[in-house]
Enzyme design. Structure first.
Site, PDB file in Angstrom:
ATOM      1  N   ALA A   1       0.833  -1.201   0.000  1.00 51.76           N
ATOM      2  CA  ALA A   1       0.000   0.000   0.000  1.00 51.76           C
ATOM      3  C   ALA A   1       0.872   1.257   0.000  1.00 51.76           C
ATOM      4  O   ALA A   1       1.845   1.334  -0.746  1.00 51.76           O
ATOM      5  CB  ALA A   1      -0.966  -0.030   1.180  1.00 51.76           C
ATOM      6  N   CYS A   2       0.550   2.236   0.832  1.00 57.23           N
ATOM      7  CA  CYS A   2       1.239   3.525   0.796  1.00 57.23           C
ATOM      8  C   CYS A   2       2.701   3.434   1.221  1.00 57.23           C
ATOM      9  O   CYS A   2       3.475   4.364   0.990  1.00 57.23           O
ATOM     10  CB  CYS A   2       0.508   4.536   1.674  1.00 57.23           C
ATOM     11  SG  CYS A   2      -1.123   4.989   1.028  1.00 57.23           S
ATOM     12  N   SER A   3       3.103   2.346   1.843  1.00 59.92           N
ATOM     13  CA  SER A   3       4.497   2.172   2.260  1.00 59.92           C
ATOM     14  C   SER A   3       5.334   1.463   1.210  1.00 59.92           C
ATOM     15  O   SER A   3       6.508   1.162   1.459  1.00 59.92           O
ATOM     16  CB  SER A   3       4.553   1.381   3.575  1.00 59.92           C
ATOM     17  OG  SER A   3       3.872   2.053   4.605  1.00 59.92           O
ATOM     18  N   SER A   4       4.791   1.200   0.060  1.00 52.58           N
ATOM     19  CA  SER A   4       5.472   0.378  -0.944  1.00 52.58           C
ATOM     20  C   SER A   4       6.838   0.927  -1.333  1.00 52.58           C
ATOM     21  O   SER A   4       7.785   0.165  -1.551  1.00 52.58           O
ATOM     22  CB  SER A   4       4.597   0.236  -2.191  1.00 52.58           C
ATOM     23  OG  SER A   4       3.419  -0.483  -1.908  1.00 52.58           O
TER      24      SER A   4
END
Length: 372
Positions: A154-157
Site C-alpha cells: 500500500a502507501c508504504s510500498s
C-alpha cells in the site's frame, strides 16, 4: 557492497482537478442522487447525500488540488470515475508507461543507461493486473537484462521497495536496482463518497538504488532502513479476482477505497512517531541532526503531529515540506515526490528521513545522508 540512492525521477500527469471543480461535480451528483431517491428519503429509509465544500476538504486534509491521468470522467456527475480505455495486450499498459517516464528521468539524472540496470521493482498500491508483473513489462520496454517483480505494501510500498533494493545490493545480487512507483489512484477512489472523494491523485516516481562504488558523486548514503507492519482493516480495498465468486458484492463500496479516518489518525500517528524515534536511537542520530523529514503525503494534520513528536517542536515548511496541497495523496509515491522536489539544497553531511505509512498498517523509514 554498500547501497546508496543515486537518483530519483518524477512524472506528473497533465490534468489538474481543483477542489472547486471536485466540489461542483460531487454536489451535482448528490443533487441528482437525492432527486432519484426522493421517495425513500422522504420515507426515512435512505439518508440524503450532503454537499461537499472546499472549506471542508482543506480543513480535513490540507489538499487543494490533484493531478489525474484522465479528467473528463472524474468531473462528470454522470460518470464520477476516470475513463481509461482498455489497451490491447500488444500495447504497453498505462501503468508501465507512466513508470517508464519517471524511470527515464531517474536514469538521466544518474547518467545511467538501462543496460546498466540489473533489476526492476514495481512497488505500488494500485496494480492494474495480477500478472504478468508490471515490473517485467517495464524491464522489457527499457531493454534491461535482469530480473523484475511487483510488490504491494500500500502507501508504504516505496520505502519497502528501497530497503528491498538495498538488500539486493548488499547481498551482491545486483549492483543497480530501479524501483518505480506508478500510482493511478483515481481508479480505486470512490468519487461519490463525500468523506474520501478528494483524497487521491495520480503520479509516478522512480528511485535508483546502486552500489556506492558505481554511483555518481552526487548520491545519498542510506544510513539505515526499518520496516513495520501491523494488521488493521481501517484502510481497505476489497477489489480482487475473487469478487466474481460472489456476484452479490459487485458494486459495493468496499470494492473501492474505504477507511475509518479518525481511527487511522489515532493509531498510525503514535505508531509511526515511536518507530522513527526508536530508529534514531538505534542509528545513534539525534533528532536535531535531521535537516528534513520527507513524510508520506496523506494528511497535513497527521504530518504536523508526527513531525512535532519527532523534532520536539512544530516543524517548519523547510523541515517537513508539503506536496500534498498540489498532488493530494499519491499513495506510495508521496514521500518520494517530497524527497525529489525538496532535496536539491542539501549539503554534504546533511541528514534526512524518507518515511511512508498507510494501509496494513505498514510503515517504512529510510534515513539518508548527502554524500561528500
Amino acid at each position: 557492497m554498500i547501497p546508496v540512492i543515486s537518483a530519483t525521477g518524477l512524472w506528473t500527469p497533465p490534468h489538474t482537478v481543483t477542489n472547486q471543480e471536485l466540489v461542483e461535480s460531487f454536489n451535482a451528483w448528490a443533487d441528482k442522487w437525492n432527486a432519484e431517491h426522493e421517495a425513500d428519503i422522504a420515507a426515512g429509509t435512505l439518508e440524503p447525500k450532503t454537499h461537499s465544500s472546499v472549506e471542508f476538504i482543506e480543513k480535513a486534509s490540507g489538499i487543494k488540488s490533484r493531478y489525474v491521468v484522465e479528467k473528463s470522467g472524474v468531473v462528470d456527475p454522470a460518470v464520477m470515475r476516470p475513463i481509461i480505455p482498455d489497451r490491447p495486450n500488444e500495447d504497453i499498459s498505462i501503468l508501465a508507461e507512466i513508470a517508464i517516464k519517471a524511470a527515464n528521468q531517474a536514469l538521466e539524472r544518474a547518467g545511467r543507461d538501462p543496460k546498466d540496470i540489473d533489476a526492476v521493482i514495481c512497488a505500488a498500491s494500485n496494480m492494474q493486473r495480477p500478472y504478468p508483473a508490471m515490473a517485467i513489462e517495464v524491464q522489457e520496454a527499457l531493454g534491461i537484462d535482469g530480473f523484475s517483480f511487483d510488490m504491494n505494501v500500500a502507501c508504504s510500498s516505496a520505502t519497502f521497495g528501497i530497503q528491498t533494493a538495498a538488500d539486493f545490493v548488499r547481498a551482491g545480487h545486483a549492483k543497480s536496482v530501479l524501483m518505480v512507483n506508478p500510482e493511478i489512484t483515481s481508479g480505486h477512489l470512490n468519487w461519490t463518497d463525500r468523506d474520501s472523494h478528494f483524497i487521491f491523485g495520480d503520479v509516478a516516481t522512480a528511485v535508483l538504488v546502486e552500489a556506492e562504488n558505481i554511483a555518481p558523486k552526487d548520491h545519498w548514503k542510506i544510513l539505515g532502513t526499518h520496516l513495520k507492519t501491523k494488521f488493521s482493516s481501517n484502510i481497505r480495498n476489497n477489489f480482487g479476482f475473487l469478487n466474481r465468486a460472489d456476484p452479490s458484492g459487485v458494486g459495493e463500496p468496499d470494492k473501492l477505497f474505504v477507511q475509518e479516518g479518525r481511527k487511522v489518525f489515532k493509531e498510525v500517528v503514535p505508531m509511526v512517531s515511536a518507530m522513527i524515534l526508536s530508529e534514531l536511537e538505534r542509528l545513534d542520530i539525534q533528532a536535531e541532526e535531521l535537516r528534513r523529514l520527507w513524510l508520506h503525503q496523506a494528511n497535513a494534520n497527521m504530518n504536523r503531529l508526527i513531525s512535532s513528536k519527532v523534532l520536539g517542536h512544530e516543524a517548519s515548511e523547510d523541515e517537513s515540506p508539503t506536496v500534498l496541497d498540489e498532488y493530494a495523496n499519491t499513495s506510495s509515491a508521496g514521500s518520494i515526490i517530497a524527497f525529489h522536489k525538496h532535496s536539491e539544497d542539501f549539503k554534504p553531511g546533511d541528514k534526512g528521513l524518507i518515511c511512508s505509512f498507510g494501509a496494513g498498517y505498514s510503515a517504512g523509514t529510510v534515513f539518508v545522508e548527502k554524500a561528500a
